[in-house]
Structures are given as structure tokens and as C-alpha cells.
Motif scaffolding. Structure first.
Motif, PDB file in Angstrom:
ATOM      1  N   LYS A 180       0.817  -1.209   0.000  1.00 28.12           N
ATOM      2  CA  LYS A 180       0.000   0.000   0.000  1.00 28.12           C
ATOM      3  C   LYS A 180       0.850   1.257   0.000  1.00 28.12           C
ATOM      4  O   LYS A 180       0.680   2.125  -0.817  1.00 28.12           O
ATOM      5  CB  LYS A 180      -0.952  -0.021   1.192  1.00 28.12           C
ATOM      6  N   HIS A 181       1.770   1.379   0.918  1.00 28.99           N
ATOM      7  CA  HIS A 181       2.646   2.554   0.993  1.00 28.99           C
ATOM      8  C   HIS A 181       3.999   2.106   1.507  1.00 28.99           C
ATOM      9  O   HIS A 181       4.091   1.169   2.287  1.00 28.99           O
ATOM     10  CB  HIS A 181       2.095   3.608   1.962  1.00 28.99           C
ATOM     11  N   ASP A 182       5.038   2.786   1.075  1.00 25.84           N
ATOM     12  CA  ASP A 182       6.346   2.477   1.639  1.00 25.84           C
ATOM     13  C   ASP A 182       6.552   3.326   2.893  1.00 25.84           C
ATOM     14  O   ASP A 182       5.659   4.038   3.321  1.00 25.84           O
ATOM     15  CB  ASP A 182       7.458   2.675   0.608  1.00 25.84           C
ATOM     16  N   THR A 183       7.724   3.285   3.459  1.00 23.76           N
ATOM     17  CA  THR A 183       7.968   3.992   4.715  1.00 23.76           C
ATOM     18  C   THR A 183       7.912   5.503   4.554  1.00 23.76           C
ATOM     19  O   THR A 183       7.778   6.216   5.528  1.00 23.76           O
ATOM     20  CB  THR A 183       9.337   3.604   5.302  1.00 23.76           C
ATOM     21  N   VAL A 192      -9.415  15.149  -3.402  1.00 23.09           N
ATOM     22  CA  VAL A 192      -8.287  14.638  -2.610  1.00 23.09           C
ATOM     23  C   VAL A 192      -8.621  14.661  -1.122  1.00 23.09           C
ATOM     24  O   VAL A 192      -8.357  13.702  -0.406  1.00 23.09           O
ATOM     25  CB  VAL A 192      -7.000  15.428  -2.910  1.00 23.09           C
ATOM     26  N   LYS A 193      -9.229  15.741  -0.657  1.00 19.76           N
ATOM     27  CA  LYS A 193      -9.616  15.815   0.759  1.00 19.76           C
ATOM     28  C   LYS A 193     -10.596  14.694   1.108  1.00 19.76           C
ATOM     29  O   LYS A 193     -10.498  14.091   2.173  1.00 19.76           O
ATOM     30  CB  LYS A 193     -10.237  17.178   1.075  1.00 19.76           C
ATOM     31  N   GLY A 194     -11.528  14.412   0.207  1.00 17.31           N
ATOM     32  CA  GLY A 194     -12.481  13.332   0.431  1.00 17.31           C
ATOM     33  C   GLY A 194     -11.792  11.976   0.481  1.00 17.31           C
ATOM     34  O   GLY A 194     -12.111  11.128   1.308  1.00 17.31           O
ATOM     35  N   MET A 195     -10.822  11.760  -0.405  1.00 19.84           N
ATOM     36  CA  MET A 195     -10.070  10.502  -0.415  1.00 19.84           C
ATOM     37  C   MET A 195      -9.260  10.339   0.871  1.00 19.84           C
ATOM     38  O   MET A 195      -9.177   9.242   1.420  1.00 19.84           O
ATOM     39  CB  MET A 195      -9.143  10.425  -1.627  1.00 19.84           C
ATOM     40  N   ILE A 196      -8.674  11.416   1.342  1.00 19.03           N
ATOM     41  CA  ILE A 196      -7.892  11.366   2.586  1.00 19.03           C
ATOM     42  C   ILE A 196      -8.800  11.010   3.755  1.00 19.03           C
ATOM     43  O   ILE A 196      -8.457  10.177   4.592  1.00 19.03           O
ATOM     44  CB  ILE A 196      -7.163  12.704   2.833  1.00 19.03           C
ATOM     45  N   ARG A 197      -9.988  11.619   3.801  1.00 16.39           N
ATOM     46  CA  ARG A 197     -10.947  11.297   4.874  1.00 16.39           C
ATOM     47  C   ARG A 197     -11.338   9.825   4.825  1.00 16.39           C
ATOM     48  O   ARG A 197     -11.391   9.159   5.844  1.00 16.39           O
ATOM     49  CB  ARG A 197     -12.195  12.181   4.770  1.00 16.39           C
ATOM     50  N   LYS A 198     -11.600   9.310   3.616  1.00 21.30           N
ATOM     51  CA  LYS A 198     -11.971   7.897   3.475  1.00 21.30           C
ATOM     52  C   LYS A 198     -10.844   6.990   3.953  1.00 21.30           C
ATOM     53  O   LYS A 198     -11.078   6.015   4.642  1.00 21.30           O
ATOM     54  CB  LYS A 198     -12.304   7.572   2.018  1.00 21.30           C
ATOM     55  N   GLU A 199      -9.609   7.310   3.575  1.00 21.53           N
ATOM     56  CA  GLU A 199      -8.486   6.477   3.972  1.00 21.53           C
ATOM     57  C   GLU A 199      -8.280   6.541   5.481  1.00 21.53           C
ATOM     58  O   GLU A 199      -8.021   5.526   6.118  1.00 21.53           O
ATOM     59  CB  GLU A 199      -7.201   6.877   3.259  1.00 21.53           C
ATOM     60  N   ASN A 200      -8.407   7.725   6.066  1.00 19.27           N
ATOM     61  CA  ASN A 200      -8.241   7.859   7.513  1.00 19.27           C
ATOM     62  C   ASN A 200      -9.299   7.049   8.254  1.00 19.27           C
ATOM     63  O   ASN A 200      -8.997   6.424   9.264  1.00 19.27           O
ATOM     64  CB  ASN A 200      -8.300   9.317   7.930  1.00 19.27           C
ATOM     65  N   ARG A 201     -10.518   7.036   7.756  1.00 24.42           N
ATOM     66  CA  ARG A 201     -11.581   6.244   8.378  1.00 24.42           C
ATOM     67  C   ARG A 201     -11.272   4.764   8.271  1.00 24.42           C
ATOM     68  O   ARG A 201     -11.483   4.006   9.214  1.00 24.42           O
ATOM     69  CB  ARG A 201     -12.945   6.548   7.764  1.00 24.42           C
ATOM     70  N   ALA A 202     -10.744   4.347   7.132  1.00 27.32           N
ATOM     71  CA  ALA A 202     -10.416   2.927   6.928  1.00 27.32           C
ATOM     72  C   ALA A 202      -9.284   2.500   7.849  1.00 27.32           C
ATOM     73  O   ALA A 202      -9.281   1.382   8.374  1.00 27.32           O
ATOM     74  CB  ALA A 202     -10.033   2.680   5.480  1.00 27.32           C
ATOM     75  N   VAL A 203      -8.320   3.369   8.093  1.00 29.20           N
ATOM     76  CA  VAL A 203      -7.192   3.056   8.957  1.00 29.20           C
ATOM     77  C   VAL A 203      -7.628   2.982  10.417  1.00 29.20           C
ATOM     78  O   VAL A 203      -7.166   2.141  11.172  1.00 29.20           O
ATOM     79  CB  VAL A 203      -6.058   4.100   8.781  1.00 29.20           C
TER      80      VAL A 203
END
Length: 61
Positions: A7-10, A48-59
Motif C-alpha cells: 500500500k505505501h512504503d515507509t 483529494v480531501k475526500g479521499m484522505i478522509r476515506k483512507e483515515n476512516r479505513a485506517v
């Protein structure tokens, strides 16, 4: 070009596959919302802000 499966590197960079999916989702959003080229910058910021919110909720879950 570095192609990753994870998903993401360091450093928090996204893989080529993730960027392609994000670009396609933005194109779909532009089309579905009838966004004109003049509105792209504002739409991109909200997208982008919406995508960040979605990812933060998933995490968090």
C-alpha cells in the motif's frame, strides 16, 4: 520508476497502481459531476480531501 505492490512504503509514497486508480477515480468524478476544465482545480482539492478522509476512516477501523 519504482513499482510497489504494498500500500505505501515507509515514506508514504503511493504505488503506480494506486496513482492510476486515483487518476481514474478523479476522471470518473469529473465526468459524473459535469466538472468543467475551469473547475478542475477546486474539484481536485475537494476530491483529494475526500479521499484522505476515506483512507483515515479505513485506517481507524
Amino acid at each position: 520508476m519504482d513499482v510497489r505492490i504494498s500500500k505505501h512504503d515507509t515514506f508514504g509514497r503511493m504505488s503506480v497502481f494506486e496513482l492510476d486508480a486515483l487518476r481514474e477515480a478523479f476522471r470518473r468524478s469529473v465526468h459524473e459531476n459535469n466538472v468543467t476544465e475551469l473547475q478542475w482545480a477546486e474539484h481536485a482539492e475537494l476530491f483529494v480531501k475526500g479521499m484522505i478522509r476515506k483512507e483515515n476512516r479505513a485506517v481507524q477501523t
